[in-house]
Design a protein around this motif. Sequence first.
Motif, PDB file in Angstrom:
ATOM      1  N   ARG A   5       0.833  -1.205   0.000  1.00 40.80           N
ATOM      2  CA  ARG A   5       0.000   0.000   0.000  1.00 40.80           C
ATOM      3  C   ARG A   5       0.863   1.248   0.000  1.00 40.80           C
ATOM      4  NH1 ARG A   5      -2.794  -2.115   5.290  1.00 40.80           N
ATOM      5  NH2 ARG A   5      -0.627  -2.770   5.426  1.00 40.80           N
ATOM      6  N   PHE A   6       2.067   1.106   0.502  1.00 44.87           N
ATOM      7  CA  PHE A   6       3.032   2.223   0.533  1.00 44.87           C
ATOM      8  C   PHE A   6       4.418   1.595   0.463  1.00 44.87           C
ATOM      9  CE2 PHE A   6       1.088   1.124   4.567  1.00 44.87           C
ATOM     10  CZ  PHE A   6       2.172   0.656   5.305  1.00 44.87           C
ATOM     11  N   ASP A   7       5.425   2.459   0.317  1.00 47.80           N
ATOM     12  CA  ASP A   7       6.778   2.000   0.043  1.00 47.80           C
ATOM     13  C   ASP A   7       7.297   0.883   0.958  1.00 47.80           C
ATOM     14  OD1 ASP A   7       8.679   2.215  -1.772  1.00 47.80           O
ATOM     15  OD2 ASP A   7       9.911   3.663  -0.663  1.00 47.80           O
ATOM     16  N   LYS A   8       7.162   1.081   2.265  1.00 47.39           N
ATOM     17  CA  LYS A   8       7.781   0.128   3.216  1.00 47.39           C
ATOM     18  C   LYS A   8       6.824  -1.014   3.608  1.00 47.39           C
ATOM     19  CE  LYS A   8      11.850   1.918   4.108  1.00 47.39           C
ATOM     20  NZ  LYS A   8      11.977   3.318   3.818  1.00 47.39           N
ATOM     21  N   ASP A   9       5.662  -1.054   2.976  1.00 50.21           N
ATOM     22  CA  ASP A   9       4.652  -2.070   3.295  1.00 50.21           C
ATOM     23  C   ASP A   9       5.134  -3.461   2.837  1.00 50.21           C
ATOM     24  OD1 ASP A   9       2.255  -2.905   4.281  1.00 50.21           O
ATOM     25  OD2 ASP A   9       1.053  -2.361   2.536  1.00 50.21           O
ATOM     26  N   THR A  10       4.470  -4.515   3.330  1.00 50.13           N
ATOM     27  CA  THR A  10       4.834  -5.882   2.920  1.00 50.13           C
ATOM     28  C   THR A  10       3.707  -6.471   2.081  1.00 50.13           C
ATOM     29  OG1 THR A  10       5.918  -6.083   5.054  1.00 50.13           O
ATOM     30  CG2 THR A  10       5.654  -8.110   3.800  1.00 50.13           C
TER      31      THR A  10
END
Length: 439
Positions: free
Chosen positions: A42-47
Amino acid sequence: MRKVVKFGGSSLASAGQFKKVGDIIRSDEERKFVVPSAPGKRFDKDTKVTDMLYGCYALAEADQNFGAELQAIKARYQEIIDGLGLSLSLEKEFDVIEKMFRDKAGSNYAASRGEYLNGIIMAEYLGYEFIDAAQVIFFDENGNFDADRTNEVMSARLADCKAAVIPGFYGAMPDGTVKTFSRGGSDITGSIVAKAVKADVYENWTDVSGVLVTDPHIIDNPEAIDVITYRELRELAYMGFPVLHEDAIFPVRQQGIPINIRNTNAPEDSGTWIVGSTCQKSRFVITGIAGKKGFCAVNIEKDKMNSEIGFGRKVLQAFEDNGISFEHMPSGIDTLTVFVHQDEFMHKEQKVVAALHRLAEPDSIEIESDLALVAVVGRGMKSTRGTAGRIFSALAHNNINVKMIDQGSSELNIIIGVTNDDFENAIRAIYDIFVIAQL
Ligand code: ASP
């Protein structure tokens, strides 16, 4: 017209993204067969959910507690269900998954649940039928995709079906256990479904407006390609172009079904068309530029090599005996160079050198490391004079030393060897001349 639409993980990462996908599907009644990926970032650092599943299953396999990890996965799906205002419950599904994890059903099964559950939600959201991919996609005893059986069963199953969701990424082994394709494999499922329903187009929805002329990590906002042929795409994909899973091309290519790469976040963009052949000229002389770092050149010298019959075979034998594939092999009168992947070659280097001495008896062998290959690909090059000239003058103006040149016999590509350090600059120089200056 029949359209098969595949949506990647970023297009289905949240309820907001699901709504965009719903709008896209509902805006065209020909979009009747839908292949979803698992929810992505969902965002850059998401998994990605697929990675959460692999992680969760690794704990189960090691007999550790995986409750919290499974709960986090459940929460990802619940957030989507709630955001879409659906009354669907995945409670029972998660009970089964938990039990299967305890029974060590395997990491393939675990990873496949990402697509499976997303498929159930998607079918509910659209009011389409849900078809478990394990019922219609098959692998043989050796784990290879069984194209014939799949096509037979899937076309029969989908023949009377008006609208269906078939989750991507997995199928079944002959004993019914779940097996996944390699990562990114939902692209393959989309292509298989397109073939089975004889679709007019396979739309592959992602988060970029098509195939880009080159790597956006090297060039800011590169232009997208309007039309590219399967052959051009193969050349670029081989050199590391991250567009489609490379096996996704084969099912549709055999049937002459075009692939249209589209952007879920900009559905008004027409994206890139991947086609068998076309009379449409590409916007620029070249279609795309790709490349890879990390090659070694093994330079082999021997006087009168050119008249020694079988010399090339002996050289390649030394690589073959050590299980090393070669990329390119330019040659001169008394020299021959073999380009290999550095990481493959490194550990076996001395064995290969010894074998070369034994088999080919060269005068000398020199190894050069940290090289990169840049591939300039374009169907237009065949009929345009001076393309190579322009490439090399651009490289020279940018002080880039060319280590190797190889033009494929189809004139579809020119491969240039440079040092790893010159790699990005070489791509920039070539992009500037053909796309910015449009020479
Ligand atoms: N979800 C799988 C992956 O992350 C397959 C796919 O998205 O195509 O690789």
